[in-house]
Design a protein around this motif. Sequence first.
Motif, PDB file in Angstrom:
ATOM      1  N   LEU A  51      23.774  26.201  13.895  1.00 53.65           N
ATOM      2  CA  LEU A  51      22.597  26.475  13.079  1.00 53.65           C
ATOM      3  C   LEU A  51      21.584  25.336  13.141  1.00 53.65           C
ATOM      4  CD1 LEU A  51      21.263  28.431  11.120  1.00 53.65           C
ATOM      5  CD2 LEU A  51      22.493  27.307   9.255  1.00 53.65           C
ATOM      6  N   ILE A  52      22.020  24.115  12.893  1.00 49.97           N
ATOM      7  CA  ILE A  52      21.094  22.980  12.905  1.00 49.97           C
ATOM      8  C   ILE A  52      20.538  22.742  14.300  1.00 49.97           C
ATOM      9  CG2 ILE A  52      20.938  20.485  12.568  1.00 49.97           C
ATOM     10  CD1 ILE A  52      20.965  22.093  10.006  1.00 49.97           C
ATOM     11  N   ARG A  53      21.380  22.872  15.317  1.00 51.20           N
ATOM     12  CA  ARG A  53      20.890  22.674  16.690  1.00 51.20           C
ATOM     13  C   ARG A  53      19.855  23.721  17.059  1.00 51.20           C
ATOM     14  NH1 ARG A  53      25.485  22.068  21.134  1.00 51.20           N
ATOM     15  NH2 ARG A  53      26.102  20.484  19.594  1.00 51.20           N
ATOM     16  N   ALA A  54      20.075  24.969  16.613  1.00 51.34           N
ATOM     17  CA  ALA A  54      19.092  26.020  16.885  1.00 51.34           C
ATOM     18  C   ALA A  54      17.772  25.746  16.157  1.00 51.34           C
ATOM     19  CB  ALA A  54      19.660  27.378  16.465  1.00 51.34           C
ATOM     20  N   LEU A  55      17.856  25.273  14.934  1.00 51.62           N
ATOM     21  CA  LEU A  55      16.632  24.968  14.191  1.00 51.62           C
ATOM     22  C   LEU A  55      15.873  23.809  14.827  1.00 51.62           C
ATOM     23  CD1 LEU A  55      17.876  25.323  10.494  1.00 51.62           C
ATOM     24  CD2 LEU A  55      16.404  26.889  11.770  1.00 51.62           C
ATOM     25  N   LEU A  56      16.593  22.793  15.289  1.00 49.42           N
ATOM     26  CA  LEU A  56      15.926  21.661  15.926  1.00 49.42           C
ATOM     27  C   LEU A  56      15.277  22.055  17.250  1.00 49.42           C
ATOM     28  CD1 LEU A  56      18.518  18.813  15.242  1.00 49.42           C
ATOM     29  CD2 LEU A  56      16.339  19.200  14.095  1.00 49.42           C
ATOM     30  N   LYS A  57      15.878  23.002  17.960  1.00 43.70           N
ATOM     31  CA  LYS A  57      15.254  23.477  19.199  1.00 43.70           C
ATOM     32  C   LYS A  57      14.097  24.427  18.913  1.00 43.70           C
ATOM     33  CE  LYS A  57      19.238  23.018  22.286  1.00 43.70           C
ATOM     34  NZ  LYS A  57      20.170  23.724  23.209  1.00 43.70           N
ATOM     35  N   ARG A  91       9.422  17.994  15.073  1.00 43.43           N
ATOM     36  CA  ARG A  91       8.854  18.145  13.736  1.00 43.43           C
ATOM     37  C   ARG A  91       9.314  17.037  12.798  1.00 43.43           C
ATOM     38  NH1 ARG A  91       6.567  23.145  12.615  1.00 43.43           N
ATOM     39  NH2 ARG A  91       5.675  23.931  14.571  1.00 43.43           N
ATOM     40  N   ILE A  92      10.398  16.385  13.129  1.00 41.68           N
ATOM     41  CA  ILE A  92      10.937  15.344  12.261  1.00 41.68           C
ATOM     42  C   ILE A  92      11.492  14.230  13.132  1.00 41.68           C
ATOM     43  CG2 ILE A  92      13.126  16.596  12.121  1.00 41.68           C
ATOM     44  CD1 ILE A  92      13.522  15.394   9.352  1.00 41.68           C
ATOM     45  N   ASN A  93      11.079  12.998  12.851  1.00 49.31           N
ATOM     46  CA  ASN A  93      11.561  11.880  13.651  1.00 49.31           C
ATOM     47  C   ASN A  93      12.919  11.415  13.143  1.00 49.31           C
ATOM     48  OD1 ASN A  93      11.006  10.475  11.313  1.00 49.31           O
ATOM     49  ND2 ASN A  93       9.115   9.567  12.088  1.00 49.31           N
ATOM     50  N   ALA A 145      24.046  17.883   7.367  1.00 48.76           N
ATOM     51  CA  ALA A 145      23.697  16.463   7.356  1.00 48.76           C
ATOM     52  C   ALA A 145      24.206  15.742   8.601  1.00 48.76           C
ATOM     53  CB  ALA A 145      24.259  15.808   6.097  1.00 48.76           C
ATOM     54  N   LEU A 146      25.450  16.011   8.975  1.00 48.17           N
ATOM     55  CA  LEU A 146      26.054  15.302  10.104  1.00 48.17           C
ATOM     56  C   LEU A 146      25.677  15.902  11.454  1.00 48.17           C
ATOM     57  CD1 LEU A 146      29.614  14.652   8.629  1.00 48.17           C
ATOM     58  CD2 LEU A 146      27.619  13.158   8.619  1.00 48.17           C
ATOM     59  N   GLY A 147      24.955  17.027  11.453  1.00 49.85           N
ATOM     60  CA  GLY A 147      24.494  17.605  12.716  1.00 49.85           C
ATOM     61  C   GLY A 147      23.076  17.238  13.078  1.00 49.85           C
ATOM     62  N   LEU A 148      22.414  16.452  12.243  1.00 46.03           N
ATOM     63  CA  LEU A 148      21.005  16.125  12.487  1.00 46.03           C
ATOM     64  C   LEU A 148      20.818  15.013  13.512  1.00 46.03           C
ATOM     65  CD1 LEU A 148      19.619  16.268   8.836  1.00 46.03           C
ATOM     66  CD2 LEU A 148      18.933  17.754  10.715  1.00 46.03           C
ATOM     67  N   HIS A 149      21.825  14.144  13.670  1.00 44.62           N
ATOM     68  CA  HIS A 149      21.594  12.951  14.508  1.00 44.62           C
ATOM     69  C   HIS A 149      21.598  13.269  15.991  1.00 44.62           C
ATOM     70  CE1 HIS A 149      25.848  12.700  15.659  1.00 44.62           C
ATOM     71  NE2 HIS A 149      26.125  13.041  14.411  1.00 44.62           N
ATOM     72  N   GLU A 150      22.329  14.318  16.423  1.00 47.80           N
ATOM     73  CA  GLU A 150      22.364  14.744  17.832  1.00 47.80           C
ATOM     74  C   GLU A 150      22.728  13.598  18.779  1.00 47.80           C
ATOM     75  OE1 GLU A 150      19.567  18.471  18.621  1.00 47.80           O
ATOM     76  OE2 GLU A 150      18.437  16.641  18.299  1.00 47.80           O
ATOM     77  N   PHE A 151      23.581  12.712  18.346  1.00 46.82           N
ATOM     78  CA  PHE A 151      24.054  11.597  19.171  1.00 46.82           C
ATOM     79  C   PHE A 151      22.902  10.729  19.681  1.00 46.82           C
ATOM     80  CE2 PHE A 151      27.265  14.915  19.479  1.00 46.82           C
ATOM     81  CZ  PHE A 151      28.378  14.215  19.039  1.00 46.82           C
TER      82      PHE A 151
END
Length: 716
Positions: free
Chosen positions: A494-500, A505-507, A545-551
């Motif tokens: 879900l978070i990865r799809a939203l970020l793509k 949009r967010i640094n 929360a823990l999926g936002l950093h994307e390594f």
Amino acid sequence: MKNFFLSSITTPPKGSRSLAAQLGYCFAVIIVILIVISMTITSAYTKVLEQDRADSLQTTAVISALAVSNTTLQDGMQFPIPVSTYSNNGLLTNYIVNIYKNAGRSFLRVYTSAAAETVTADQVTLDGASNSYLKAFDQQEAVVVTRTDKTGSHVAGVAPVIGSEGTVSGLVEVMMPVSDFNSTRNGLSLSWIFTILSIAAALSIVYFEIHKLLTTMFGQPDRQLPKIIRYGLSGCQSIAFFSAMACSMPPLVISSYLLSSSNAGRLPAFMPAPVTVLLAGLLFALGFFGFNGLRHFFVRRFTTRISLIIAIFISFVLLLVSSLFSNVYLYLLLLLPTGFSLGMVFYFQREYRIYASRLGYEEFSERIIHTTQYTGYLLGACVGAVLAGIIYERFGLAAVSLICGCVLFIVGIQALLFVQHCPPSSSPPLHLPDFLYALLSKKSGTFIWSCVIATGIQVGFYFVFIPSFLNSAGLSLATISFYFILFSFVGSVLIRALLKLFPNRINMRGRIMLSSVLQTAGLLLMSFMPTARVLVITVVLMGAALGLHEFRYLDYYKEMIREDKHALAREILERGFAVGAVIGSIGYGALYLTDNIRLSLLLFTVIMTILLFAYPLISLLYTSSHPDGATHGSSDKDTQSPFEGYQDSVGYGSPQEQRNAEAPPTGHYYPGGYSGGEYPRETPYDAPREDSNQISYGQDQYNTYGRDVSEEGDRK
């Protein structure tokens, strides 16, 4: 449009669509089969349970009738024995006992054990009785009947009372509500739903991974590539999946095993069960995440693959010994070496990731490999949680250890097949003073505490807190897999799809701030309402929360420190994460030292809030104190910490920003590789670089981890 729908129905899907259709079909069929089987078993179990309760009612009625035999039945009489009880959802509840005397063709109540507020002063006749009561009175036999009156529906056991003259003088009725008679503990509960979904999802994941494993094994490898990456990312993810499946099983059953040992009286009186669980979690975490110097010694002393095989064999032996002897002291003693041996499985994949990312192939950058491995870790942990819960609750600890060892042997075979060449990395040593110096830095040190160490602490939430919480709530251990699946879906899908969907949009600073808010909100909700339903919301917030950093932490951290310290960046973050995992095992394990879980969790949440918001607040203060954007050439460069630098880019993470890399300053010596201004090739398989400044995430732009091939060439 009509032809499109017809073709989609008549034409079988191909490629990834075919696999997706198979997985969907597999999940649906498994769900239906599990529901049918569960309903059938529940129905049979309920019938057996109802028969047992009916026999108990009848037996209790006969005993009660014998107790009042040869006694005059009159108003105000007392029942001579204590009222019997029955178990209702784990609680003991009193039967309702009524005594009636014969009044013609009816019965008049002379005694009841019901609550005083439900009893009237008027005489009460038997209401709602069937012919079974007359049959019990006339034929002097005990029966079980169902009757309904103004107080509700009840199931009753009825027995005749023999008077002093040898004739039947009345009836004794022992009854319970119909709802209690038909109830089953848990039944179609939240735990049941979660477990069914988890089993279906886990079997679908296993089907997917086995399909990928067989396709990779019997496929044709690309022999134009170096040996380590000939089987592509599929082999990498397959190793990660089976590794996580095996390594997640032993820690998940620690709390259940120790609590059951405490209930069986196998723990000493001076060591309560929560203290033992805390100690066990600490020992396993120290072994799994610590002793990196010893791991590096084994990898250098032997080869990477041989070290993995030795660690797998030792893990299997230790798991079997600790489970077969069934001794708590031996179990605790072997947790540390068991954790160390299982940690070697993940250390092998770290070495694979570092070496494969140095080969210069864009599709095998460290960030891509790390993301692939992380996906395998999540899927493997979901399956391992289901196996650990179901197998342990039905077959015990020895079966869990045996299954874990078998999966580890699969990992060893995959490593020998897919990773045919993986020399150990030559990382510069990180000494304790350097690590402490990095933690004490004004900005970059706060980043380590707020982001890296805090992330490691949350490992304890899933492997220490949730298993103990499910035990305290009386839920099945297999339910934990549902929370793992939910975390994986939210964080990795879900978070990865939203970020793509909404790129740039967010640094990174915004992501860190949002992650801190989500983690704090989840912990606060759980501290106020510690229930299984609220835990679902907490896990969703944690996953987001823990999926936002994307390594991206490694790149972001390098932007904050001096260039001559980049060689230590990876080691610092890895050790910070390990320290966080150990702290998390202590912190979450200590929550159950007190009986008030709400208060202890609230205090822990306050500490975590301070830790999580430290770096966002420092960043805001730092930005406000440098509104014009200071650079490395500022006048206070010499006064700042050697690990400190300014992070001025607000668009961190963009492709232009990642391609902007400069060569290290001339004259610095980097152990094992870079010396002077030369940029040597990293491996014999490495092609000449067209642009040495274009790097991917995690690739060592200064070759500080490679060997000094210039000296090797001179020797040749």
